[in-house]
Design a protein around this motif. Structure first.
Motif, PDB file in Angstrom:
ATOM      1  N   LEU A  53       0.825  -1.208   0.000  1.00  0.00           N
ATOM      2  CA  LEU A  53       0.000   0.000   0.000  1.00  0.00           C
ATOM      3  C   LEU A  53       0.857   1.254   0.000  1.00  0.00           C
ATOM      4  O   LEU A  53       0.563   2.221  -0.712  1.00  0.00           O
ATOM      5  N   ARG A  54       1.917   1.261   0.796  1.00  0.00           N
ATOM      6  CA  ARG A  54       2.792   2.432   0.837  1.00  0.00           C
ATOM      7  C   ARG A  54       3.371   2.717  -0.547  1.00  0.00           C
ATOM      8  O   ARG A  54       3.386   3.867  -1.010  1.00  0.00           O
ATOM      9  N   SER A  55       3.831   1.684  -1.229  1.00  0.00           N
ATOM     10  CA  SER A  55       4.422   1.857  -2.556  1.00  0.00           C
ATOM     11  C   SER A  55       3.392   2.332  -3.580  1.00  0.00           C
ATOM     12  O   SER A  55       3.659   3.246  -4.364  1.00  0.00           O
ATOM     13  N   ARG A  56       2.215   1.761  -3.542  1.00  0.00           N
ATOM     14  CA  ARG A  56       1.224   2.047  -4.572  1.00  0.00           C
ATOM     15  C   ARG A  56       0.453   3.330  -4.328  1.00  0.00           C
ATOM     16  O   ARG A  56      -0.057   3.942  -5.271  1.00  0.00           O
ATOM     17  N   CYS A  57       0.348   3.749  -3.072  1.00  0.00           N
ATOM     18  CA  CYS A  57      -0.401   4.971  -2.764  1.00  0.00           C
ATOM     19  C   CYS A  57       0.381   6.238  -3.097  1.00  0.00           C
ATOM     20  O   CYS A  57      -0.212   7.323  -3.209  1.00  0.00           O
TER      21      CYS A  57
ATOM     22  N   ARG B 102       1.514   7.259  -5.752  1.00  0.00           N
ATOM     23  CA  ARG B 102       1.092   7.895  -7.008  1.00  0.00           C
ATOM     24  C   ARG B 102      -0.099   8.818  -6.790  1.00  0.00           C
ATOM     25  O   ARG B 102      -0.406   9.657  -7.640  1.00  0.00           O
ATOM     26  N   MET B 103      -0.793   8.650  -5.654  1.00  0.00           N
ATOM     27  CA  MET B 103      -1.965   9.467  -5.376  1.00  0.00           C
ATOM     28  C   MET B 103      -1.658  10.640  -4.448  1.00  0.00           C
ATOM     29  O   MET B 103      -2.066  11.766  -4.699  1.00  0.00           O
ATOM     30  N   THR B 104      -0.961  10.337  -3.358  1.00  0.00           N
ATOM     31  CA  THR B 104      -0.639  11.376  -2.383  1.00  0.00           C
ATOM     32  C   THR B 104       0.463  10.871  -1.475  1.00  0.00           C
ATOM     33  O   THR B 104       0.747   9.671  -1.437  1.00  0.00           O
ATOM     34  N   GLU B 105       1.088  11.762  -0.737  1.00  0.00           N
ATOM     35  CA  GLU B 105       2.132  11.381   0.204  1.00  0.00           C
ATOM     36  C   GLU B 105       1.497  10.700   1.414  1.00  0.00           C
ATOM     37  O   GLU B 105       0.634  11.270   2.081  1.00  0.00           O
ATOM     38  N   VAL B 106       1.928   9.469   1.675  1.00  0.00           N
ATOM     39  CA  VAL B 106       1.363   8.731   2.804  1.00  0.00           C
ATOM     40  C   VAL B 106       2.383   8.491   3.918  1.00  0.00           C
ATOM     41  O   VAL B 106       2.027   7.916   4.956  1.00  0.00           O
ATOM     42  N   GLY B 107       3.628   8.917   3.703  1.00  0.00           N
ATOM     43  CA  GLY B 107       4.641   8.762   4.746  1.00  0.00           C
ATOM     44  C   GLY B 107       5.333   7.415   4.686  1.00  0.00           C
ATOM     45  O   GLY B 107       5.230   6.672   3.706  1.00  0.00           O
TER      46      GLY B 107
ATOM     47  N   ALA C 286       3.737   5.107   9.228  1.00  0.00           N
ATOM     48  CA  ALA C 286       2.606   6.004   8.989  1.00  0.00           C
ATOM     49  C   ALA C 286       1.454   5.270   8.290  1.00  0.00           C
ATOM     50  O   ALA C 286       0.279   5.481   8.619  1.00  0.00           O
ATOM     51  N   VAL C 287       1.790   4.401   7.323  1.00  0.00           N
ATOM     52  CA  VAL C 287       0.752   3.634   6.627  1.00  0.00           C
ATOM     53  C   VAL C 287       0.060   2.677   7.593  1.00  0.00           C
ATOM     54  O   VAL C 287      -1.165   2.515   7.554  1.00  0.00           O
ATOM     55  N   GLU C 288       0.838   2.051   8.466  1.00  0.00           N
ATOM     56  CA  GLU C 288       0.244   1.153   9.460  1.00  0.00           C
ATOM     57  C   GLU C 288      -0.684   1.917  10.404  1.00  0.00           C
ATOM     58  O   GLU C 288      -1.722   1.392  10.831  1.00  0.00           O
TER      59      GLU C 288
END
Length: 219
Positions: free
Chosen positions: A112-116, A118-123, A127-129
């Motif tokens: 999810l961190r890698s794929r997200c 492209r949409m927005t900064e997720v940290g 942070a994703v967890e």
């Protein structure tokens, strides 16, 4: 809010959230643009094919739940937006994570961190967890942690807009081959494995009980 959205409704909602973040200059989406997004072959699992009448019915169903709506912005052509931010109070990173789960199915936090991105900064991964934990603890819960699969080190997460997924029993990892002659009695080894399996079954039973409680909350 009633859950149990259809596959069509989840694909529409995921695409609206995705395109809002990846191509804001083309958002809200026309019905034609939404069809292209729903039927595209990249970043989709499974790849699906919906007609514009299908999408129109899906949009009407989402509108009845307050999750998507027709907007008057953009001139004479009808355009559509999601209402996830207003309806559920989700931040852009949380919407990105949820959209990925809607569009590509269960995934690990690292995926999810890698794929997200492209949409927005997720940290970072932590942070994703934290985002995933927030989605699990959301009222109602929007994400569930799946039992770890055999051969996988990391657990996967799934969205629950279609209802709770079927939760397979978690299989214990196969014990490593011994490098020295066996010294433990066979009965003791068997007892140890039975204890591990019993512990896993208990964890799954607790998870299923939580699932049933969540489903009861939406019934």
């Amino acid at each position: 809010m009633r859950m149990n959205l259809s596959e069509l409704e989840i694909r529409i909602l995921g695409c609206l959230m995705e395109k809002e973040l990846t191509t804001p200059e083309y958002y809200p989406l026309t019905l034609n643009a939404l069809a292209a997004a729903c039927n595209q072959k990249s970043n989709r699992d499974p790849v699906l094919s919906f007609s514009e009448p299908d999408l129109q019915r899906g949009l009407e169903a989402l509108g009845a739940r307050g999750l998507a709506r027709l907007t008057t912005t953009g001139g004479r052509v009808n355009k559509y937006v999601h209402s996830m931010g207003d309806k559920l109070g989700l931040s852009a990173p949380a919407r990105a994570v949820l959209a990925e789960l809607m569009l590509r199915g269960p995934q690990t936090a690292a995926e999810l961190r890698s794929r997200c991105q492209r949409m927005t900064e997720v940290g970072n991964l932590v942070a994703v967890e934290e985002i995933l934990l927030g989605l699990q603890q959301h009222g109602p819960s929007l994400v569930v942690r799946l039992p770890r699969q055999a051969g996988r080190k990391e657990p996967r997460y799934a969205q629950v807009f279609a209802g709770m997924p079927e939760l397979p029993e978690e299989e214990p990892e196969a014990p490593a081959a011994p490098s020295a002659p066996r010294t433990r009695p066979g009965g003791e080894r068997l007892e140890h494995l039975e204890q591990e399996v019993g512990s896993l079954r208990q964890e799954i039973a607790e998870l299923r009980r939580e699932v049933e409680e969540l489903l009861a909350a939406f019934s």
